[in-house]
Design a protein around this motif. Structure first.
Motif, mmCIF file in Angstrom:
data_model
loop_
_atom_site.group_PDB
_atom_site.id
_atom_site.type_symbol
_atom_site.label_atom_id
_atom_site.label_comp_id
_atom_site.label_asym_id
_atom_site.label_seq_id
_atom_site.Cartn_x
_atom_site.Cartn_y
_atom_site.Cartn_z
ATOM 1 N N TYR A 211 0.861 -1.187 0.000
ATOM 2 C CA TYR A 211 0.000 0.000 0.000
ATOM 3 C C TYR A 211 0.893 1.231 0.000
ATOM 4 N N ASN A 212 0.475 2.259 -0.733
ATOM 5 C CA ASN A 212 1.305 3.461 -0.826
ATOM 6 C C ASN A 212 0.783 4.608 0.031
ATOM 7 N N TYR A 213 -0.314 4.373 0.763
ATOM 8 C CA TYR A 213 -0.774 5.326 1.784
ATOM 9 C C TYR A 213 -0.998 4.545 3.075
ATOM 10 N N GLY A 214 -0.435 5.042 4.170
ATOM 11 C CA GLY A 214 -0.625 4.373 5.451
ATOM 12 C C GLY A 214 -0.769 5.369 6.588
ATOM 13 N N HIS A 215 -1.402 4.900 7.646
ATOM 14 C CA HIS A 215 -1.658 5.735 8.824
ATOM 15 C C HIS A 215 -1.564 4.821 10.043
ATOM 16 N N LEU A 216 -0.843 5.253 11.077
ATOM 17 C CA LEU A 216 -0.785 4.461 12.308
ATOM 18 C C LEU A 216 -1.179 5.318 13.498
ATOM 19 N N GLN A 217 -1.722 4.649 14.502
ATOM 20 C CA GLN A 217 -2.074 5.285 15.773
ATOM 21 C C GLN A 217 -1.428 4.462 16.879
ATOM 22 N N VAL A 218 -0.722 5.135 17.799
ATOM 23 C CA VAL A 218 0.026 4.418 18.835
ATOM 24 C C VAL A 218 -0.343 4.953 20.215
ATOM 25 N N LEU A 219 -0.456 4.039 21.178
ATOM 26 C CA LEU A 219 -0.754 4.368 22.565
ATOM 27 C C LEU A 219 0.477 4.062 23.418
ATOM 28 N N PHE A 220 0.781 4.952 24.381
ATOM 29 C CA PHE A 220 1.928 4.783 25.275
ATOM 30 C C PHE A 220 1.448 4.540 26.702
ATOM 31 N N ASP A 221 2.330 3.955 27.533
ATOM 32 C CA ASP A 221 1.907 3.589 28.879
ATOM 33 C C ASP A 221 1.811 4.775 29.830
ATOM 34 N N ASP A 222 2.177 5.990 29.401
ATOM 35 C CA ASP A 222 1.974 7.178 30.230
ATOM 36 C C ASP A 222 0.701 7.924 29.851
ATOM 37 N N GLY A 223 -0.116 7.317 28.964
ATOM 38 C CA GLY A 223 -1.347 7.965 28.513
ATOM 39 C C GLY A 223 -1.178 8.777 27.245
ATOM 40 N N SER A 224 0.049 8.920 26.758
ATOM 41 C CA SER A 224 0.270 9.650 25.513
ATOM 42 C C SER A 224 -0.280 8.860 24.329
ATOM 43 N N VAL A 225 -0.675 9.591 23.280
ATOM 44 C CA VAL A 225 -1.128 8.968 22.039
ATOM 45 C C VAL A 225 -0.471 9.696 20.873
ATOM 46 N N GLY A 226 -0.342 8.999 19.757
ATOM 47 C CA GLY A 226 0.235 9.654 18.591
ATOM 48 C C GLY A 226 -0.275 9.054 17.304
ATOM 49 N N TRP A 227 -0.234 9.854 16.239
ATOM 50 C CA TRP A 227 -0.508 9.300 14.913
ATOM 51 C C TRP A 227 0.568 9.749 13.944
ATOM 52 N N TYR A 228 0.788 8.896 12.969
ATOM 53 C CA TYR A 228 1.718 9.212 11.896
ATOM 54 C C TYR A 228 1.104 8.758 10.584
ATOM 55 N N GLU A 229 1.253 9.593 9.551
ATOM 56 C CA GLU A 229 0.661 9.345 8.232
ATOM 57 C C GLU A 229 1.751 9.498 7.178
ATOM 58 N N ALA A 230 1.773 8.564 6.216
ATOM 59 C CA ALA A 230 2.730 8.668 5.112
ATOM 60 C C ALA A 230 2.100 8.128 3.836
#
Length: 353
Positions: A211-230
């Protein structure tokens, strides 16, 4: 350093990054290029053409017995090349991603430790003054954090051909995502615990399994969250293609790009233009206590300058016997998150880390 004997280096892989790293070695008196290795002849910039191009990495290691090996080949050969070099007695610089599996990444780290050699992974943003400042300002805010990051590239012609070649082995969210997961890890110090990935094949020019488009969502154990798109390709939008934003309870820090920059310009991927600091503090009237602060990043290094800084760090790490444990651990963690996101794309389920 200048009075010490230069370190002899073999460079494997002469694509965009390999040529830039070779130029960095060529201009740094602490290094001496022993050999350039590539599976085909490619145009070389001024300064490198005199070295010629060899075909065999194994033969270059055997014949030249270098002090350092630079591995800038395609991702699926990173681990094998790095381990060969480490076992041959070389320190190793390897372009990101460190490997294409977590097991292989751990195998490279284990080989570095077993052979008492330095292993530096090509996270170029770790050497960028503006990104160092962004990370420092975000850490001062304190967590938990929200990370909003992407790097999409509307590519055509030679750039699209390069992207298609990369996607024969590695998806965009793995190839580029490891950079930005590394930034997240540097800011939060927390452990990623879960990731979800989504991907779309927007062209028949890549394999049905890619796939040439992707998106991820990540959860951390301190309650932080993040997303990255490429996303890569001629169909990708130029709108909001470069988002670098970190939010905390105390405010946020963001990179603001100049108008009119192009997503497939390699310097755009590293130049920040301006860092914007926002404080969430309000006064008795409920209004913000202070206006946002705009930090100008004028005069920041370009792509080649950053490669020069990166290889200067390699030299420093070797000469000063620096402890690279955290550097290697973060590389394995960031890769594990991105590969788990890739697994999630294919399985349709979130992955616990």
């Amino acid at each position: 350093m200048s009075s010490q004997k230069p370190l002899r280096v073999v460079v494997a892989g002469l694509g965009n990054m390999g040529r830039s790293h070779a130029l960095a070695y060529h201009t740094n008196p602490g290094f001496e290029i022993a050999a350039l290795v590539n599976r085909s002849d490619v145009p070389l910039p001024d300064g490198l053409s005199a070295y010629g191009i060899r075909r065999s990495f194994d033969e270059a290691l055997r014949d030249e017995k270098p002090d350092v090996a630079c591995v800038a080949t395609y991702s699926d050969s990173h681990a094998d090349y790095a381990v060969k070099a480490l076992e041959a007695g070389c320190h190793v610089f390897v372009e990101k991603p460190l490997a294409t599996t977590v097991a292989d990444a751990k195998r490279v780290v284990a080989a570095a430790k077993a052979n008492g050699k330095k292993l530096v992974i090509g996270y170029i943003l770790r050497h960028h003054p503006s990104w160092i400042r962004l990370i420092a300002e975000a850490r001062k805010l304190g967590g938990p954090y929200v990370f909003r990051m992407n790097l999409n590239q509307q590519s055509a012609g030679p750039t699209w051909e390069t992207h298609k070649q990369l996607m024969q082995t590695t998806s965009p969210i793995v190839d580029c995502g490891v950079h930005y997961l590394d930034v997240m890890l540097q800011i939060t110090d927390a452990r990623p615990v879960e990731v979800r990935g989504m991907g779309v094949r927007l062209t028949q020019e890549v394999a049905p399994t890619m796939y040439n488009y992707g998106h991820l969502q990540v959860l951390f154990d301190d309650g932080s969250v993040g997303w990255y798109e490429a996303g890569w390709g001629p169909m990708i939008s130029e709108t909001a293609f470069f988002v670098k934003d970190v939010i905390s309870p105390n405010g946020c820090v963001s990179i603001v790009m100049k108008e009119g920059v192009k997503s497939d310009d390699i310097d755009t991927h590293t130049k920040t233009s301006t860092i914007r600091l926002h404080s969430a503090a309000t006064g008795p009237d409920g209004k913000f206590v202070k206006a946002d602060e705009m930090l100008s990043m004028a005069g920041e290094p370009g792509h080649q300058d950053l490669c020069d800084l990166e290889q200067a760090f390699v030299l420093k790490a070797i000469r000063e016997d620096m402890d690279l444990t955290r550097h290697m651990d973060d590389a394995v963690k960031s890769l594990a998150v991105c590969l788990a996101a890739d697994e999630s794309v294919r399985s349709g389920a979130a992955v616990k880390l």
